[in-house]
Design a protein around this motif. Sequence first.
Motif, PDB file in Angstrom:
ATOM      1  N   ALA A  24       3.533  10.921  -4.173  1.00 16.90           N
ATOM      2  CA  ALA A  24       3.615   9.838  -4.874  1.00 16.90           C
ATOM      3  C   ALA A  24       4.826   9.002  -3.767  1.00 16.90           C
ATOM      4  O   ALA A  24       5.831   9.577  -3.184  1.00 16.90           O
ATOM      5  N   ASP A  26       7.091   5.513  -3.494  1.00 16.07           N
ATOM      6  CA  ASP A  26       7.634   4.410  -3.806  1.00 16.07           C
ATOM      7  C   ASP A  26       9.067   4.187  -3.396  1.00 16.07           C
ATOM      8  O   ASP A  26       9.681   5.215  -3.266  1.00 16.07           O
ATOM      9  N   LEU A  32       9.387   7.313  -8.731  1.00 16.10           N
ATOM     10  CA  LEU A  32       9.112   8.840  -8.087  1.00 16.10           C
ATOM     11  C   LEU A  32       9.431   9.858  -9.071  1.00 16.10           C
ATOM     12  O   LEU A  32       8.450  10.635  -9.621  1.00 16.10           O
ATOM     13  N   GLU A  33      10.361   9.675  -9.870  1.00 17.05           N
ATOM     14  CA  GLU A  33      10.893  10.692 -10.987  1.00 17.05           C
ATOM     15  C   GLU A  33       9.890  10.592 -11.931  1.00 17.05           C
ATOM     16  O   GLU A  33       9.688  11.555 -12.810  1.00 17.05           O
ATOM     17  N   ALA A  36       6.567  12.205 -11.214  1.00 17.80           N
ATOM     18  CA  ALA A  36       6.546  13.657 -11.106  1.00 17.80           C
ATOM     19  C   ALA A  36       6.801  14.283 -12.800  1.00 17.80           C
ATOM     20  O   ALA A  36       6.206  15.324 -13.045  1.00 17.80           O
ATOM     21  N   VAL A  46       3.784  17.635  -7.432  1.00 15.56           N
ATOM     22  CA  VAL A  46       3.879  16.180  -7.122  1.00 15.56           C
ATOM     23  C   VAL A  46       5.035  16.300  -6.008  1.00 15.56           C
ATOM     24  O   VAL A  46       6.019  16.897  -5.984  1.00 15.56           O
ATOM     25  N   THR A  48       7.243  13.898  -3.378  1.00 16.18           N
ATOM     26  CA  THR A  48       7.430  12.265  -3.533  1.00 16.18           C
ATOM     27  C   THR A  48       8.257  12.018  -2.233  1.00 16.18           C
ATOM     28  O   THR A  48       8.794  12.775  -1.354  1.00 16.18           O
ATOM     29  N   ASP A  50      10.267   8.336  -0.867  1.00 14.63           N
ATOM     30  CA  ASP A  50      11.004   6.958  -1.059  1.00 14.63           C
ATOM     31  C   ASP A  50      10.662   6.009   0.523  1.00 14.63           C
ATOM     32  O   ASP A  50      11.106   5.010   0.246  1.00 14.63           O
ATOM     33  N   THR A  71       0.683   5.120  -4.484  1.00 11.15           N
ATOM     34  CA  THR A  71       1.621   4.316  -3.669  1.00 11.15           C
ATOM     35  C   THR A  71       1.861   2.936  -4.087  1.00 11.15           C
ATOM     36  O   THR A  71       0.815   2.361  -4.872  1.00 11.15           O
TER      37      THR A  71
END
Length: 138
Positions: A24, A26, A32-33, A36, A46, A48, A50, A71
């Motif tokens: 993921a 972003d 993102l949280e 997940a 997942v 993540t 940032d 994305t």
Amino acid sequence: MSSPASSRTPQNDHGDHGRPVVLAVDDEVMILELIAMVLAPHGYEVITFDDPVRALEAVRAEPNRAALMITDYAMHNMNGMELIEQCRAVAPELKILLISGTVNEAVYAGSPVQPDGFLAKPFPTHQLLAKVRQLIGR
């Protein structure tokens, strides 16, 4: 947020315990949280990012590790379409879901590189899960 925690060998798009790996990407940590939180209980691992540059580095390091990348389009350093293009060069089988609150599907209409799916933000969590299942199953 986090980067791949281990340097295990690629496992045919599956991580720990055979769970499909989803990357993921972003620059909004809350998104993102959310991703997940929605996918993990349904059997997805997942990971993540940032920062799209770090996500690309992870794909280059282990091109067969993930089954799917989710994305965002509008991010710092690199937009989602640039990330998709660079990921496709090293991992052509990687399924990619583009999400955005700023553009629609027209952003890639004429592009030689296409995502496998698109979701407009904000999206209901059941829609995210349905799209992931459509793209990679589980």
